[in-house]
Design a protein around this motif. Structure first.
Motif, short mmCIF file in Angstrom:
data_model
loop_
_atom_site.label_atom_id
_atom_site.label_comp_id
_atom_site.label_asym_id
_atom_site.label_seq_id
_atom_site.Cartn_x
_atom_site.Cartn_y
_atom_site.Cartn_z
N THR A 113 0.81 -1.33 -0.12
CA THR A 113 -0.09 0.06 -0.05
C THR A 113 1.04 1.40 -0.02
OG1 THR A 113 -1.60 -1.32 1.42
CG2 THR A 113 -1.90 1.11 1.09
N ASP A 114 0.64 2.07 -0.91
CA ASP A 114 1.46 3.40 -1.11
C ASP A 114 0.86 4.33 -0.09
OD1 ASP A 114 3.20 2.54 -2.95
OD2 ASP A 114 1.49 2.47 -4.37
N PHE A 115 -0.47 4.58 -0.02
CA PHE A 115 -1.03 5.65 0.59
C PHE A 115 -2.25 4.91 1.72
CE2 PHE A 115 0.59 8.08 -2.59
CZ PHE A 115 1.24 8.85 -1.79
N TYR A 116 -2.68 4.96 2.79
CA TYR A 116 -3.64 4.76 3.49
C TYR A 116 -4.76 5.71 4.06
CZ TYR A 116 -6.35 1.07 6.36
OH TYR A 116 -7.06 0.36 6.72
N LEU A 117 -5.80 5.68 3.24
CA LEU A 117 -6.77 6.74 3.80
C LEU A 117 -7.71 6.27 5.06
CD1 LEU A 117 -5.57 7.62 1.04
CD2 LEU A 117 -7.68 8.50 0.42
N ASP A 118 -7.88 6.94 6.00
CA ASP A 118 -8.86 6.68 6.99
C ASP A 118 -9.87 7.96 7.05
OD1 ASP A 118 -7.72 4.74 9.13
OD2 ASP A 118 -6.25 6.18 8.53
N VAL A 119 -11.23 7.52 6.55
CA VAL A 119 -12.32 8.40 6.87
C VAL A 119 -12.78 8.73 7.96
CG1 VAL A 119 -14.71 8.65 6.08
CG2 VAL A 119 -13.28 7.31 4.67
N ALA A 120 -12.74 9.99 8.37
CA ALA A 120 -12.78 10.68 9.92
C ALA A 120 -13.37 11.98 9.90
CB ALA A 120 -11.46 10.75 10.38
N ASP A 121 -14.06 12.19 11.10
CA ASP A 121 -14.47 13.47 11.53
C ASP A 121 -13.18 14.02 12.07
OD1 ASP A 121 -16.92 13.56 10.54
OD2 ASP A 121 -17.64 12.86 12.34
N ILE A 122 -12.67 15.35 11.53
CA ILE A 122 -11.58 16.18 12.11
C ILE A 122 -11.84 17.41 12.54
CG2 ILE A 122 -9.08 16.82 11.31
CD1 ILE A 122 -9.35 14.74 8.95
#
Length: 198
Positions: free
Chosen positions: A90-99
């Motif tokens: 995996t080159d990038f890992y995206l977490d879906v989140a409220d920030i």
């Protein structure tokens, strides 16, 4: 302090409550979902988000990480640096989140859905099963669940339209990420080289 796993067990839930992390810009720390306080090597603010880099001491596979918190997109974008014997695909890992940005602290609430990006090859939506169970267990209300799914679909669609070129998709959203490299004093030999950001 009660951990999320303990809360889930007390409620008889098959999935953990949403994971919360705190990023303290004054103390240079990152408090992970289990309450462990990690030292952050570097924080950097940008108009579109917050950059952090830190080692991951004690992790069996990952030596260090770099992340960007992107409130407008509701994503945490991470690059991992693997120990030599544990190369990842995996080159990038995206977490879906409220920030939630702040002057001294940022806070994220993970919304279960993740996206593994293999640069210029694919984007895979992950943990949909956990997301569905969390919704069924009322760990996410309908509005939050819909927001999370829209963010995930927007990201996967945008990546597909840009041939899975994450920097290009982000550029078209007015975001230019910069990466500093492995945030440890003594880089692991043969560390994985990642494509430069555009």
């Amino acid at each position: 302090m009660t951990t999320q796993r303990e809360i889930a067990e007390q409620l008889g839930l098959p999935v953990h409550p949403p994971k919360v992390e705190v990023f303290d810009l004054v103390a240079n720390t990152n408090t992970d979902p289990k309450g462990h306080v990690r030292t952050v090597t570097r924080y950097e603010r940008a108009p579109f988000g917050l950059y952090l880099a830190r080692p991951t001491p004690g992790h069996p596979r990952i030596a260090a990480l770099e992340s960007w918190l992107l409130p407008e997109l509701g994503l945490r974008v991470t690059r991992w640096y693997w120990h030599p014997e544990h190369k990842g695909d995996t080159d990038f890992y995206l977490d879906v989140a409220d920030i939630e940005p702040g002057e001294q602290q940022w806070r994220t609430v993970d919304l279960y859905l993740d996206i593994a990006v293999r640069e210029r090859r694919a984007a895979e939506l992950l943990d949909v099963d956990e997301f569905v169970v969390a919704v069924q267990a009322d760990l996410l209300d309908a509005e939050t669940a819909e927001r999370a799914m829209r963010r995930a679909c927007n990201a996967v669609d945008g990546l597909a339209r840009h041939r899975y070129d994450l920097p290009k998709w982000l550029h078209d959203n007015g975001i230019e990420l910069s990466w500093r490299g492995q945030p440890v004093e003594d880089p692991a030999p043969d560390q994985r080289k990642l494509p430069p950001s555009r």
